[in-house]
Design an enzyme around this catalytic site. Sequence first.
Site, PDB file in Angstrom:
ATOM      1  N   GLU A 124      -4.219  -0.650  -4.581  1.00  0.00           N
ATOM      2  CA  GLU A 124      -4.726  -2.008  -4.833  1.00  0.00           C
ATOM      3  C   GLU A 124      -6.209  -1.977  -5.246  1.00  0.00           C
ATOM      4  O   GLU A 124      -6.719  -2.946  -5.789  1.00  0.00           O
ATOM      5  CB  GLU A 124      -4.547  -2.883  -3.595  1.00  0.00           C
ATOM      6  CG  GLU A 124      -3.131  -3.398  -3.412  1.00  0.00           C
ATOM      7  CD  GLU A 124      -2.706  -4.373  -4.502  1.00  0.00           C
ATOM      8  OE1 GLU A 124      -3.338  -5.434  -4.626  1.00  0.00           O
ATOM      9  OE2 GLU A 124      -1.744  -4.071  -5.224  1.00  0.00           O
ATOM     10  N   SER A 157      -5.902   2.644  -0.937  1.00  0.00           N
ATOM     11  CA  SER A 157      -4.756   1.981  -1.578  1.00  0.00           C
ATOM     12  C   SER A 157      -4.909   1.859  -3.087  1.00  0.00           C
ATOM     13  O   SER A 157      -6.017   1.654  -3.605  1.00  0.00           O
ATOM     14  CB  SER A 157      -4.623   0.568  -0.981  1.00  0.00           C
ATOM     15  OG  SER A 157      -3.762  -0.229  -1.758  1.00  0.00           O
ATOM     16  N   TYR A 176      -7.984  -8.160  -0.019  1.00  0.00           N
ATOM     17  CA  TYR A 176      -7.477  -6.900   0.556  1.00  0.00           C
ATOM     18  C   TYR A 176      -7.970  -5.708  -0.262  1.00  0.00           C
ATOM     19  O   TYR A 176      -8.493  -4.729   0.284  1.00  0.00           O
ATOM     20  CB  TYR A 176      -5.941  -6.925   0.585  1.00  0.00           C
ATOM     21  CG  TYR A 176      -5.320  -5.580   0.909  1.00  0.00           C
ATOM     22  CD1 TYR A 176      -5.186  -5.154   2.225  1.00  0.00           C
ATOM     23  CD2 TYR A 176      -4.866  -4.733  -0.106  1.00  0.00           C
ATOM     24  CE1 TYR A 176      -4.625  -3.914   2.531  1.00  0.00           C
ATOM     25  CE2 TYR A 176      -4.308  -3.488   0.182  1.00  0.00           C
ATOM     26  CZ  TYR A 176      -4.187  -3.093   1.498  1.00  0.00           C
ATOM     27  OH  TYR A 176      -3.635  -1.866   1.796  1.00  0.00           O
TER      28      TYR A 176
END
Length: 333
Positions: free
Chosen positions: A126, A124, A148
């Site tokens: 992120e 991801s 996360y």
Amino acid sequence: MANISLITGITGQDGSYLAELLLEKGYQVHGCYRRTSTNSFQRIEHLLDQVEMHCTDLMDQASLERLIAKVKPTEVYNLAAQSFVGSSWDQPILTGEVTGLGVTRLLEAIRMVDTSIRFYQASSSEMYGKVHETPQRETTPFHPRSPYGVAKAYGHWMTVNYRESYDMFACGGILFNHESPRRGLEFVTRKISDAVARIKLGMANEVRLGNLEARRDWGFAGDYVEAMWLMLQQDAPVDYVIGTGETYRVGDFVQIAFERVGLNWEDHVVIDPKFYRPAEVDLLLADPAKAQAELNWTPKMPFRELVETMVDHDLARLSLVAKPDLKVVRKSA
Ligand code: NAP
Ligand code: F7E
């Protein structure tokens, strides 16, 4: 020999689009679901007669190993995760167990059974978090900003490590935000499209949001699952950044969504500090040049069309239930 695929997280947004794609390509498709008290098959209802479903959990090593041995997949797509960034502060340990260690459990299960199985990890953007350069590319250092993001960085590096340690065909697709009418209602795009439809239909009057200044590189999920498949068809396992190369504010999404139904967003949006995050990812912008050059992959749906598609879908869905719902509310009130 038939291609046999196994998708963890098949009940999620991406799992449903990937299952459709692989079925179209003639794959035998197996999917994993976790046991819940009510089933979570809404996104794949239309595929249930074509896919074989298996009850397992990324928390359960033995169930994963048994499953790999039974299904004998040629390709495994690991899409399962606790995927909501907001919840990862409430449940950091669970997020680490599922989104991080879950990757290792699955890689170990594959290693125990058959190291020739090709493995895709849903990494991801992120992981870039507090970005060290813009746009972000495969070589940009990670600086995750949430439990996360940290768990995804761990899962990504374990994927790289199994590739380097055991010569496995394991790769991580570093996907930037991708959305669709099948997106979970807690993510900001779907929260907005759902709220805009409700407001237009008179079912609500306001939507409460957090940081409108955060910028994301948003694409359409249906385009992105094709990149996952392409990555496993290459001669060698390589990690790729997948995104559009354009970035927009959450506020831009809000404005276009309200414009679509002829309303002014300023009349309906309330800023609520409850939706601000302990640490924010301010700006994500992909450089998908490597995927374009080597996978010949490009996103097809532009940003405005994505917003309008999501709003139109929620309007159509809620229009069907609006009147009966209102009657039920009045009766029970
Ligand atoms: P999603 O809609 O939240 O789907 C997540 C899936 O994981 C669901 O099928 C869920 O099952 C399953 N799951 C959760 N916990 C599990 C567990 N303990 N064991 C087995 N399965 C479990 O996510 P998505 O948007 O499709 O994303 C797919 C993957 O890509 C995720 O790994 C996500 O982190 C990653 N990713 C997403 C984006 C994006 O913008 N969408 C970008 C980059 C990476 P239930 O249906 O039972 O909840
Ligand atoms: O937030 C801001 C929020 O929850 C986007 C996941 O698929 O993509 C997703 O993670 C932005 C953030 O997605 C609200 O602060 C403002 O800046 O839709 P989101 P995300 O955190 O970017 C990545 C690539 C993944 O890998 C993840 O799995 O919107 N924002 N107001 C809000 N966000 C939410 N959810 N709700 C609000 O009210």
